[in-house]
Scaffold this motif. Structure first.
Motif, PDB file in Angstrom:
ATOM      1  N   GLU A   1       6.055   6.705  -0.789  1.00 10.44           N
ATOM      2  CA  GLU A   1       6.671   6.774  -2.123  1.00 10.44           C
ATOM      3  C   GLU A   1       7.649   7.864  -1.979  1.00 10.44           C
TER       4      GLU A   1
ATOM      5  N   GLY B   1       0.844  -1.298   0.044  1.00 11.41           N
ATOM      6  CA  GLY B   1      -0.332  -0.149   0.047  1.00 11.41           C
ATOM      7  C   GLY B   1       0.743   1.225   0.199  1.00 11.41           C
ATOM      8  N   ALA B   2       0.312   2.367  -0.588  1.00 14.81           N
ATOM      9  CA  ALA B   2       0.902   3.619  -0.485  1.00 14.81           C
ATOM     10  C   ALA B   2       0.123   4.814   0.138  1.00 14.81           C
ATOM     11  N   ILE B   3       0.705   5.460   1.025  1.00 17.08           N
ATOM     12  CA  ILE B   3      -0.039   6.584   1.547  1.00 17.08           C
ATOM     13  C   ILE B   3      -0.114   7.700   0.487  1.00 17.08           C
ATOM     14  N   LYS B   4      -1.414   8.131   0.370  1.00 22.70           N
ATOM     15  CA  LYS B   4      -1.903   8.872  -0.756  1.00 22.70           C
ATOM     16  C   LYS B   4      -1.502  10.302  -0.506  1.00 22.70           C
ATOM     17  N   ASP B   5      -1.223  11.032  -1.587  1.00 19.99           N
ATOM     18  CA  ASP B   5      -0.668  12.565  -1.809  1.00 19.99           C
ATOM     19  C   ASP B   5       0.608  12.728  -0.935  1.00 19.99           C
TER      20      ASP B   5
ATOM     21  N   GLN C   1       5.643   2.213   2.879  1.00 18.93           N
ATOM     22  CA  GLN C   1       4.130   2.834   2.350  1.00 18.93           C
ATOM     23  C   GLN C   1       4.308   4.088   2.045  1.00 18.93           C
TER      24      GLN C   1
ATOM     25  N   LYS D   1       4.633  12.317  -1.207  1.00 17.06           N
ATOM     26  CA  LYS D   1       6.002  11.947  -1.990  1.00 17.06           C
ATOM     27  C   LYS D   1       7.121  12.432  -1.252  1.00 17.06           C
TER      28      LYS D   1
END
Length: 355
Positions: free
Chosen positions: A123, A5-9, A121, A11
């Motif tokens: 990016e 999974g990736a944390i939204k919004d 998680q 970078k």
């Protein structure tokens, strides 16, 4: 699940220092017995989208394969040689334990959520991905996610997790854990009754003195003050049967790892000084030198564990190291015929009385 999974919004950006010079290290040879397992781990990281192959790079860190208890291999980049030395350390205050307890005050039932592969998680932006490249026997791979071993990772994780959980009643965040009643009460009573220890202050310099005896490990966390070093907390444990067979150097190295991991919540994401009375460890576990390829596997594993922390290692002779030495002798050895030495006994009595 085929990915992570990736944390939204979000970078993550790693900021290079103005005078940073790219560092490229060649791949280290992989023991033949581990090569298949290393290949399997590389394939797993590729499948989950955590790394990707690159043809060329001006940055490259060597990797050390660490054999886990389940027989699998963890691939660890030795980033203290490259990105950690070349980027600004992210500074974000970790919450004080007292503040966490205050937020959870009044609760009756508590749950703890531990995030798996928490750092991965997050990016990385394109520019930062070029900095976290590893050099393997199969060529170069760059991380697309925040890898373990980057010194700024704990602060980044804490900051972003707090943002996500902001405004959620009855919740607290400490690094990759969503918190913590028995433990709360015990910690509160220890803090209230202590006449020897001082409270931890996140703004002050932190010293971690570690030592080993033939049968135990000791560590003292302290703040330097005009009156001398004032202890914050102590810890000790007995050596296992297998650990008692370690060489003296390995026992002293184990004491450092025990101290740092035991007080992880105080130390991750901030700079601190690691103190030992065993001079060879200054080069073996230096914060700026590569992990020696000829070092024993456990030394390599410990060096990679320490690489996740922003420490500087310092030598102090035994006479200036008595507190940690006393606590390393606090565990009672098997078939012990001699009582503790008087100086050690006085210190132990002070500590027990302070609690």
């Amino acid at each position: 699940m085929t990915g992570v999974g990736a944390i939204k919004d979000v970078k993550v950006h790693l900021t290079l220092k103005p005078d940073a010079v790219p560092k490229f290290f060649k791949a280290r040879p992989v023991p033949y017995a581990l090569r298949k397992k290393v290949d399997e781990e590389l394939d797993r990281l590729l499948e989950k989208g955590i790394i990707e192959p690159v043809k060329t790079s001006v940055w490259a860190a060597p990797v050390v394969p660490v054999l886990k208890r389940d027989g699998k291999v963890r691939i660890c980049g030795d980033f203290k040689l490259t990105v950690n030395a070349a980027t600004d350390l992210e500074q974000y205050p970790l919450p004080k334990i007292e503040d966490l307890f205050a937020q959870l005050s009044g609760g009756e039932t508590f749950s703890k959520l531990d995030l798996q592969d928490a750092y991965c998680q997050f990016e990385l932006d394109e520019e930062s991905q070029d900095l976290v490249v590893i050099n393997t026997h199969r060529g170069l791979f760059r991380y697309k996610r925040l890898p373990f071993g980057v010194a700024s990772a704990p602060a980044i994780c804490q900051r972003e997790m707090e943002k996500m959980m902001q405004g959620q009643p009855g919740s607290s965040v400490y690094l990759d854990d969503l918190l913590e009643e028995t433990a709360f009460q015990a910690a509160k009573e220890a803090l209230k009754s202590s006449s020897l220890l001082i409270h931890f202050d996140n703004k002050k310099e932190v010293l971690v003195a570690c030592d080993a005896s033939p049968y135990g490990l000791g560590v003292v966390l302290s703040h330097p003050t005009p009156e001398g070093n004032r202890p914050i907390v102590f810890a000790s444990r007995s050596l296992t049967k297998a650990e008692k067979n370690y060489s003296h150097l390995e026992k002293e190295a184990l004491a450092l790892v025990f101290g740092v991991t035991r007080f992880r919540n105080y130390l991750l994401g901030r700079k601190f000084t690691l103190i030992t009375d065993h001079r060879p460890l200054l080069s073996l576990l230096s914060e700026t030198k590569p992990v020696p390829t000829v070092a024993a596997a456990r030394i390599q594993r410990w060096a990679l564990t320490l690489a996740a922390y922003a420490y500087k290692i310092k030598f102090k002779p035994g006479k200036d190291h008595s507190n940690a030495d006393a606590f390393s002798r606090l565990p009672v050895p098997e078939n012990c015929q001699e009582p503790p030495q008087p100086a050690e006994l006085v210190l132990m009595m002070q500590i027990l009385e302070s609690r």
